[in-house]
Write a protein that holds these residues in place. Structure first.
Motif, PDB file in Angstrom:
ATOM      1  N   CYS A  28       0.825  -1.201   0.000  1.00 57.53           N
ATOM      2  CA  CYS A  28       0.000   0.000   0.000  1.00 57.53           C
ATOM      3  C   CYS A  28       0.866   1.259   0.000  1.00 57.53           C
ATOM      4  O   CYS A  28       0.640   2.186  -0.779  1.00 57.53           O
ATOM      5  N   LEU A  29       1.875   1.294   0.867  1.00 58.32           N
ATOM      6  CA  LEU A  29       2.760   2.455   0.937  1.00 58.32           C
ATOM      7  C   LEU A  29       3.583   2.595  -0.346  1.00 58.32           C
ATOM      8  O   LEU A  29       3.848   3.711  -0.810  1.00 58.32           O
ATOM      9  N   LEU A  30       3.967   1.464  -0.923  1.00 61.80           N
ATOM     10  CA  LEU A  30       4.726   1.500  -2.174  1.00 61.80           C
ATOM     11  C   LEU A  30       3.853   2.033  -3.310  1.00 61.80           C
ATOM     12  O   LEU A  30       4.316   2.836  -4.132  1.00 61.80           O
ATOM     13  N   GLN A  31       2.610   1.595  -3.355  1.00 60.47           N
ATOM     14  CA  GLN A  31       1.687   2.099  -4.380  1.00 60.47           C
ATOM     15  C   GLN A  31       1.478   3.604  -4.216  1.00 60.47           C
ATOM     16  O   GLN A  31       1.455   4.356  -5.200  1.00 60.47           O
ATOM     17  N   SER A  32       1.333   4.046  -2.980  1.00 59.08           N
ATOM     18  CA  SER A  32       1.152   5.479  -2.715  1.00 59.08           C
ATOM     19  C   SER A  32       2.362   6.279  -3.184  1.00 59.08           C
ATOM     20  O   SER A  32       2.221   7.342  -3.801  1.00 59.08           O
ATOM     21  N   PHE A  33       3.570   5.770  -2.914  1.00 59.10           N
ATOM     22  CA  PHE A  33       4.777   6.469  -3.337  1.00 59.10           C
ATOM     23  C   PHE A  33       4.837   6.601  -4.862  1.00 59.10           C
ATOM     24  O   PHE A  33       5.046   7.682  -5.404  1.00 59.10           O
ATOM     25  N   PHE A  34       4.657   5.486  -5.582  1.00 57.94           N
ATOM     26  CA  PHE A  34       4.756   5.531  -7.039  1.00 57.94           C
ATOM     27  C   PHE A  34       3.626   6.341  -7.657  1.00 57.94           C
ATOM     28  O   PHE A  34       3.812   6.989  -8.696  1.00 57.94           O
TER      29      PHE A  34
ATOM     30  N   VAL B 288       9.091   9.657   3.374  1.00 58.09           N
ATOM     31  CA  VAL B 288       9.832   9.337   4.601  1.00 58.09           C
ATOM     32  C   VAL B 288       8.937   9.472   5.824  1.00 58.09           C
ATOM     33  O   VAL B 288       8.937   8.617   6.725  1.00 58.09           O
ATOM     34  N   LEU B 289       8.132  10.540   5.861  1.00 56.32           N
ATOM     35  CA  LEU B 289       7.212  10.737   6.984  1.00 56.32           C
ATOM     36  C   LEU B 289       6.152   9.645   7.022  1.00 56.32           C
ATOM     37  O   LEU B 289       5.784   9.151   8.091  1.00 56.32           O
ATOM     38  N   PHE B 290       5.658   9.247   5.862  1.00 60.63           N
ATOM     39  CA  PHE B 290       4.623   8.223   5.779  1.00 60.63           C
ATOM     40  C   PHE B 290       5.118   6.874   6.277  1.00 60.63           C
ATOM     41  O   PHE B 290       4.401   6.150   6.973  1.00 60.63           O
ATOM     42  N   VAL B 291       6.325   6.510   5.905  1.00 61.61           N
ATOM     43  CA  VAL B 291       6.868   5.201   6.281  1.00 61.61           C
ATOM     44  C   VAL B 291       6.942   5.043   7.789  1.00 61.61           C
ATOM     45  O   VAL B 291       6.776   3.938   8.330  1.00 61.61           O
TER      46      VAL B 291
ATOM     47  N   GLY C  93      -0.062  16.181  11.811  1.00 62.90           N
ATOM     48  CA  GLY C  93      -0.061  17.576  11.376  1.00 62.90           C
ATOM     49  C   GLY C  93       1.100  17.920  10.460  1.00 62.90           C
ATOM     50  O   GLY C  93       0.927  18.569   9.416  1.00 62.90           O
ATOM     51  N   ILE C  94       2.306  17.471  10.821  1.00 63.74           N
ATOM     52  CA  ILE C  94       3.496  17.782  10.013  1.00 63.74           C
ATOM     53  C   ILE C  94       3.406  17.095   8.652  1.00 63.74           C
ATOM     54  O   ILE C  94       3.696  17.700   7.616  1.00 63.74           O
ATOM     55  N   THR C  95       2.982  15.836   8.664  1.00 64.67           N
ATOM     56  CA  THR C  95       2.869  15.090   7.404  1.00 64.67           C
ATOM     57  C   THR C  95       1.841  15.736   6.487  1.00 64.67           C
ATOM     58  O   THR C  95       2.065  15.851   5.271  1.00 64.67           O
ATOM     59  N   VAL C  96       0.710  16.154   7.037  1.00 65.50           N
ATOM     60  CA  VAL C  96      -0.333  16.826   6.249  1.00 65.50           C
ATOM     61  C   VAL C  96       0.215  18.109   5.634  1.00 65.50           C
ATOM     62  O   VAL C  96      -0.012  18.399   4.448  1.00 65.50           O
TER      63      VAL C  96
END
Length: 312
Positions: free
Chosen positions: A95-101, A159-162, A191-194
């Motif tokens: 899921c995270l890999l799909q989001s990144f690409f 990086v923040l998402f991982v 908050g920071i990631t958003v």
């Protein structure tokens, strides 16, 4: 936190729970996917066999078609698999890999559109200097710059998402792993990631849209000075088709990612996402390429050569 279990997979709800409607969506989406692949593959391969299409414009179009193919493969096959099998679970790393690409390739699309707009501006508004300005090395640097800029923009958010913890629930009301619904599932302050994601989206969307609008504004101004009404009509036909795709792509993306107070996971957001992940991907190869007279002639010549060789 001590009593919560870390999420190892997410559930993508898709577009509908109706089995009959899912079959219809699957058939339409499969046909669309094949058309997208066919259109882009033609554009990638046809300049290799026709020297008339080995120009800067078609160099950019080939790279754009390759990018569109990669972008489509990231989203549609996984969704087709879900519709066909009914399996909606997707592992957290996938899921995270799909989001990144998705965001890396999606940002690259906007940068490529801006570069192609600039190329058309130089070709139409500075015709005498086109060959000297758009040299092979310059074209290569522009394309590499698109990929690099996209990667650097998406990297901080990735990086923040991982490092975000997900402790449940794990249900995403979407057909792919999008940032907004994922952020809502995190069990920590996001908050920071958003903020970083919002700045990233604004930089990639608004900067490229500005370049595109300025380029086409100059092009339209130049076209208006063409003495022949037939020439103006032909030029406006091409520009209007390009601008239509650009406006659909940018307006839907801006609405989805940089509008105030957006949270994701709504049915309207899913429809908008479907618009720019599927519909515009279908239009792009045919509007940018296959409406072009040179491409049509190259395809006709290739078919004629194939027919003659088969007859012999």
């Amino acid at each position: 936190m001590p009593n919560r279990t870390a999420v190892v997979e997410f559930i993508l709800l898709g577009l509908t729970n109706d089995n009959h409607l899912s079959i219809v969506i699957f058939l339409v989406l499969l046909a669309t996917f094949l058309l997208i692949l066919m259109g882009n593959i033609i554009i990638v391969t046809i300049p290799l066999v026709d020297h008339r299409l080995q120009t800067p414009m078609y160099f950019f179009l080939r790279n754009f078609s390759f990018l569109e193919t990669c972008f489509t493969i990231v989203i549609i096959p996984r969704f087709l698999y879900s519709l066909l099998t009914g399996r909606k679970a997707i592992s957290r790393p996938t899921c995270l890999l799909q989001s990144f690409f998705f965001f890396f390739l999606g940002s690259s699309v906007f940068f490529h559109v801006a570069v192609m707009s600039f190329d058309r501006y130089v070709a139409i508004c500075n015709r005498l200097h086109y060959i000297t300005v758009m040299r092979n090395r310059v074209c290569l640097y522009l394309v590499l710059g698109c990929w690099l800029a996209s990667f650097l923009l998406v990297l901080p958010t990735t990086v923040l998402f991982v490092h975000l913890p997900f402790c449940g629930p794990n249900i995403i009301n979407h057909f792919y792993c999008d940032t907004a619904p994922l952020l809502q599932l995190s069990c920590t302050d996001t908050g920071i990631t958003v903020a970083v994601a919002l700045v990233t989206a604004a930089l990639s969307l608004l900067s490229t849209l500005t370049v595109t609008i300025i380029s086409y504004g100059c092009i339209i101004s130049t076209v208006m000075r063409i003495p022949s009404s037939a020439g103006r009509k032909k030029a406006f036909s091409t520009c209007s088709a390009h601008l239509t795709v650009v406006m659909i792509l940018n307006s839907s993306s801006i609405f989805r990612y940089i509008r105030p107070g957006q949270h994701g996971g709504c049915d309207s957001d899913n429809v908008v996402s479907f618009l720019y992940t599927v519909v515009t991907q279908l239009f792009n190869p045919y509007i940018y390429n296959l409406r072009n007279e040179q491409v049509k002639q190259a395809l006709k010549d290739a078919c004629d050569r194939e027919y003659l060789s088969s007859v012999k």
